[in-house]
Design an enzyme around this catalytic site. Structure first.
Site, short mmCIF file in Angstrom:
data_model
loop_
_atom_site.label_atom_id
_atom_site.label_comp_id
_atom_site.label_asym_id
_atom_site.label_seq_id
_atom_site.Cartn_x
_atom_site.Cartn_y
_atom_site.Cartn_z
N HIS A 1 0.81 -1.22 0.00
CA HIS A 1 0.00 0.00 0.00
C HIS A 1 0.85 1.27 0.00
CE1 HIS A 1 -3.33 -2.58 2.12
NE2 HIS A 1 -3.22 -2.84 0.84
C1 LIG Z 1 0.26 -7.67 -4.48
C2 LIG Z 1 -0.73 -6.60 -4.11
C3 LIG Z 1 -1.81 -6.92 -3.29
C4 LIG Z 1 -2.73 -5.93 -2.94
N1 LIG Z 1 -3.88 -6.28 -2.27
C5 LIG Z 1 -4.88 -5.36 -2.16
C6 LIG Z 1 -6.17 -5.74 -1.73
O1 LIG Z 1 -6.45 -6.93 -1.48
N2 LIG Z 1 -7.12 -4.79 -1.62
C7 LIG Z 1 -6.88 -3.47 -1.92
O2 LIG Z 1 -7.77 -2.65 -1.76
N3 LIG Z 1 -5.65 -3.08 -2.33
C8 LIG Z 1 -4.68 -4.00 -2.51
N4 LIG Z 1 -3.48 -3.63 -3.03
C9 LIG Z 1 -3.24 -2.19 -3.28
C10 LIG Z 1 -3.95 -1.63 -4.49
O3 LIG Z 1 -4.06 -2.58 -5.52
C11 LIG Z 1 -3.20 -0.37 -4.93
O4 LIG Z 1 -3.25 0.57 -3.88
C12 LIG Z 1 -3.78 0.27 -6.18
O5 LIG Z 1 -3.81 -0.65 -7.25
C13 LIG Z 1 -2.95 1.50 -6.55
O6 LIG Z 1 -3.47 2.07 -7.72
P1 LIG Z 1 -2.66 3.14 -8.54
O7 LIG Z 1 -3.51 3.50 -9.71
O8 LIG Z 1 -2.22 4.24 -7.65
O9 LIG Z 1 -1.32 2.40 -9.02
P2 LIG Z 1 -1.16 1.05 -9.85
O10 LIG Z 1 -2.42 0.28 -9.85
O11 LIG Z 1 0.08 0.42 -9.36
O12 LIG Z 1 -0.97 1.55 -11.35
C14 LIG Z 1 0.17 2.18 -11.83
C15 LIG Z 1 0.38 1.68 -13.26
O13 LIG Z 1 1.29 2.54 -13.91
C16 LIG Z 1 2.20 1.78 -14.68
N5 LIG Z 1 3.40 2.60 -14.83
C17 LIG Z 1 4.31 2.94 -13.90
N6 LIG Z 1 5.25 3.76 -14.43
C18 LIG Z 1 4.90 3.95 -15.71
C19 LIG Z 1 5.47 4.72 -16.76
N7 LIG Z 1 6.58 5.45 -16.59
N8 LIG Z 1 4.86 4.68 -17.98
C20 LIG Z 1 3.74 3.95 -18.19
N9 LIG Z 1 3.16 3.20 -17.20
C21 LIG Z 1 3.73 3.22 -15.99
C22 LIG Z 1 2.39 0.52 -13.87
O14 LIG Z 1 2.88 -0.54 -14.65
C23 LIG Z 1 0.99 0.29 -13.31
O15 LIG Z 1 0.21 -0.53 -14.16
C24 LIG Z 1 -2.54 -4.59 -3.38
C25 LIG Z 1 -1.45 -4.27 -4.20
C26 LIG Z 1 -0.56 -5.27 -4.58
C27 LIG Z 1 0.61 -4.89 -5.45
#
Ligand SMILES: Cc1cc2nc3c(=O)[nH]c(=O)nc-3n(C[C@H](O)[C@H](O)[C@H](O)COP(=O)(O)OP(=O)(O)OC[C@H]3O[C@@H](n4cnc5c(N)ncnc54)[C@H](O)[C@@H]3O)c2cc1C
Length: 534
Positions: free
Chosen positions: A472
Site C-alpha cells: 500500500h
Molecule cells: C500484491 C498486491 C496486493 C494488494 N492487495 C490489495 C487488496 O487486497 N485490496 C486493496 O484494496 N488493495 C490492494 N493492493 C493495493 C492496491 O491494488 C493499490 O493501492 C492500487 O492498485 C494503486 O493504484 P494506482 O492506480 O495508484 O497504481 P497502480 O495500480 O500500481 O498503477 C500504476 C500503473 O502505472 C504503470 N506505470 C508505472 N510507471 C509507468 C510509466 N513510466 N509509464 C507507463 N506506465 C507506468 C504501472 O505498470 C501500473 O500498471 C494490493 C497491491 C498489490 C501490489
C-alpha cells in the site's frame, strides 16, 4: 523520433486510477484520450482466477522492486511487489474490498488542507464506482463498474478464524464498509461472477472500442514534455521506439506511488538538490516529490495444521486437477477463493476512537513472496496484522537519471517507535486468536513465531525480522497546501500548468484499510474535477 500525435488527455499508467480516468474522460466522444501502460495486457488466466493472487506477488506482472536496506528492520532489503500490467495493482491484488474509515477522509479535509475530500463529500464517488451484488443502501453502490461480491463459500479455516476472533472478544462484523468498521468477518471482494474484477476488467474493457480512446501497452513514459511550465505531452518508449504524444488539455499521471514520483523527478519536478545530484534540469522545485512514502508494515504469523484442512492441499497435482475442474464446470471451489478471505479491524490501543489494527487471514501458507511457510508436504494458515496509521515516513528517490534504473524505495519501516509498539501488539493478538478453541483444534503448532518468543524484546525482534510491505505505498506526491504538498485539492501539480496526479501517490496521508477502492474513488472524483474545468 516519430512525429507527436495529438490528444486532449494523455494518461500515464494503466493501473487502478488510470483505467477509471480512461473510461470516464472518454465518455465524451469529442475528447481524445491516450492511456499509456508500461506493462502488458492482462491476458494471463491466473490474473482472472481469484486464487491466482497467490502466484502474483512476484514474476512478470510485477516491477520486481525491493526496498533499500531497512535500518529499523534488521537492514533487510524487502521484496516490494507492485503491478506492471494493465489494471496495475488491481490485476494482482488480493481482491480485498475495503474503503477505510470516515475519519481518514475527514482528516484529509479538516487537518491536511484537502478541501472537498471529507467523507461526506467523497462518499458519492465510492458509491458510483461500486457494483455490490449483496449490500445496498446508504453505504453501498450497486451499479458501479467495480464488481464487489461475497465469497460464495468461505474456506472452513476462514470460518474457524472468524469464530476464533469472536472467542477472543472481537464482535462479528458482516460489513467492514458499513457504519461500523470494527470487528471480524469475511471480506467482501472485488470479484464478479467468480472472476477478478480489476479496474481493467471493470472500467477499461467495456469501453476499449470507443473511437476516441487509444490504449497503448508495453509503453513506458520517459518524461513529461514542457513548454515553459506548461505540460504539453509525454515522451515514451513503445516497444523500442521513442515516441511523443501531445496533450492539448492535460497530462494526467497515474503511474502509482513508486512510478509517479519517479516520472516527475525524471521530468524535472521535485526537490531541486536531488534533481541537481542527477544532472536533471529543474522545471519546478517541489520539495514533496518522492517524500512522505507511507505503507502498511504487515507482520505474519504462520501455523502448521494437524492435517490438510486449508487451501494448501489443492497445491498438489490431484487437488489442482479436481479444483480446476470444479471451477471450470461450476465456478466454485478453491479456485474461486481470493485466499485472503477473513479479516478484522481492531485495537492495539483500547482507548482509541477507531481501530488502529487490521488483520488479514489467509486460508493457506506460503502464498506471498517472502512470507514464511510450513514444511513441504504440510498444510498451514497465515494471519497478517498491520498498523493502520503508521507514523514513519519514507522516500522514493532516483538511483540515476536513467529511466531503466529502478527507483530507490525506502519506506522507512518501523522508523517511528509507536509503529513498532502497535506492530508487536498485532502479533500478540494474532497469536491469541490462533489459540482460541475454534482454530486451536486444527493447529499442530504455531511455527512463526515459535514458543521461544516470549518477552517484549523478542516480539520486537520478530516484527523487525519478519515484517514486510502490505503493498500500500501512498503519499509520495501528496495533496494539500503546505510546502510538502505536490498537488492541490484539485490534484493539479503546484507551480505548473496542464498536469495532474490522480493516483494513490496523491493521498495526503494513508487511510486505515486496503487502498484499491480508495484509489478508484480518487480517480472518479478527479474525472469530475477535470471535466468541469474544461
Ligand atoms: C500484491 C498486491 C496486493 C494488494 N492487495 C490489495 C487488496 O487486497 N485490496 C486493496 O484494496 N488493495 C490492494 N493492493 C493495493 C492496491 O491494488 C493499490 O493501492 C492500487 O492498485 C494503486 O493504484 P494506482 O492506480 O495508484 O497504481 P497502480 O495500480 O500500481 O498503477 C500504476 C500503473 O502505472 C504503470 N506505470 C508505472 N510507471 C509507468 C510509466 N513510466 N509509464 C507507463 N506506465 C507506468 C504501472 O505498470 C501500473 O500498471 C494490493 C497491491 C498489490 C501490489
Amino acid at each position: 523520433m516519430m512525429a507527436a500525435r495529438g490528444f486532449d488527455y494523455v494518461i500515464v499508467g494503466g493501473g487502478s486510477a488510470g483505467c477509471v480516468l480512461a473510461n470516464r474522460l472518454s465518455e465524451d466522444s469529442s475528447v481524445r484520450v491516450l492511456l499509456l501502460e508500461a506493462g502488458g495486457s492482462d491476458w494471463h488466466p491466473l490474473i482472472h482466477m481469484p486464487v491466482g493472487f497467490a502466484k502474483m506477488t512476484d514474476g512478470p506482472q510485477t516491477w520486481g522492486f525491493s526496498t533499500t536496506p531497512q535500518i529499523h528492520a534488521n537492514n533487510r532489503e524487502i521484496p516490494y511487489a507492485q503491478g506492471r500490467v494493465l489494471g496495475g495493482g488491481s490485476s494482482i491484488n488480493a481482491e480485498v474490498f475495503t474503503r477505510g474509515n470516515p475519519v481518514d477522509y475527514d482528516r484529509w479535509a479538516n487537518e491536511e488542507g484537502c478541501e472537498g475530500w471529507s467523507f461526506d463529500e467523497i462518499k458519492k464517488y465510492f458509491l458510483r464506482s461500486e457494483g455490490n451484488t449483496f449490500f445496498a443502501g446508504d453505504w453501498h453502490g450497486t451499479d458501479g463498474p467495480l464488481g464487489v461480491s461475497n465469497l460464495a463459500d468461505p474456506q472452513p479455516m476462514t470460518r474457524a478464524f472468524v469464530q476464533s476472533c469472536q472467542e477472543a472478544g472481537l464482535p462479528y462484523n458482516p460489513d467492514f464498509n458499513g457504519p461500523v468498521q470494527e470487528g471480524a468477518g469475511v471480506y467482501q471482494t472485488t470479484i464478479r461472477n467468480a472472476r477478478r474484477c480489476s479496474a481493467a476488467v471493470g472500467y477499461l474493457k467495456p469501453v476499449m472500442k470507443r473511437a476516441n480512446l487509444t490504449v497503448e501497452i508495453h509503453c513506458q513514459a520517459h518524461r513529461i514534455l514542457f513548454d515553459g511550465t506548461r505540460a504539453v505531452g509525454v515522451e515514451y518508449d513503445c516497444k523500442g521506439t521513442l515516441k511523443q504524444a501531445h496533450a492539448d488539455q492535460e497530462v494526467i499521471v497515474t503511474a502509482g506511488a513508486i512510478g509517479t514520483p519517479k516520472l516527475m523527478l525524471l521530468s524535472g519536478i521535485g526537490p531541486q538538490a536531488h534533481l541537481a545530484d542527477h544532472g536533471i534540469k529543474a522545471v519546478q522545485d517541489l520539495a514533496g516529490v518522492g517524500e512522505n512514502l507511507t505503507d502498511h508494515f504487515g507482520v505474519d504469523i504462520v501455523a502448521e495444521l494437524t492435517g490438510h484442512q486449508s487451501l494448501d492441499k489443492y497445491g498438489k497435482p490431484l487437488g489442482m486437477l479436481t479444483s480446476g475442474l470444479q471451477y471450470a464446470l461450476f465456478k466454485t471451489g478453491p479456485v474461486a477463493s481470493n485466499v485472503v478471505e477473513g479479516g478484522a479491524f481492531w485495537y492495539a490501543d483500547r482507548s482509541a476512537d477507531v481501530p488502529d489494527l487490521q488483520f488479514h487471514f489467509l486460508a493457506g501458507a506460503g502464498a506471498e513472496a517472502g512470507v514464511p511457510s510450513v514444511p513441504k508436504g504440510r498444510s498451514g494458515i497465515t494471519l497478517n496484522s498491520y498498523t493502520l496509521r503508521p507514523k514513519a515516513r519514507g522516500t522514493v528517490r532516483l538511483r540515476s537519471n536513467q529511466v531503466g534504473d529502478m527507483a530507490l524505495v525506502d519506506p522507512n519501516f518501523l522508523g517511528h517507535p509507536d509503529d513498532l509498539k502497535t506492530s508487536v501488539e498485532g502479533v500478540k493478538q494474532s497469536v491469541e486468536i490462533f489459540r482460541q478453541k475454534s482454530l486451536q483444534k486444527y493447529i499442530q503448532q504455531i511455527r512463526f513465531p515459535n514458543d521461544s518468543i516470549k518477552t517484549q524484546a523478542e516480539f520486537e525482534e520478530y516484527a523487525r525480522q519478519n515484517g514486510r510491505t502490505s503493498y500500500h505505498p501512498t503519499c509520495t506526491c501528496k495533496m494539500g497546501v503546505d510546502e510538502m504538498a505536490v498537488v492541490d485539492p484539485q490534484l493539479r501539480v503546484h507551480g505548473v500548468e496542464g498536469l495532474r496526479i490522480c493516483d494513490s501517490s496523491a493521498m495526503p496521508s494513508l487511510i486505515g484499510s486496503n487502498t484499491n477502492a480508495p484509489t478508484i474513488m480518487m480517480a472518479e472524483k478527479a474525472a469530475d474535477m477535470i471535466r468541469s474545468s474544461h
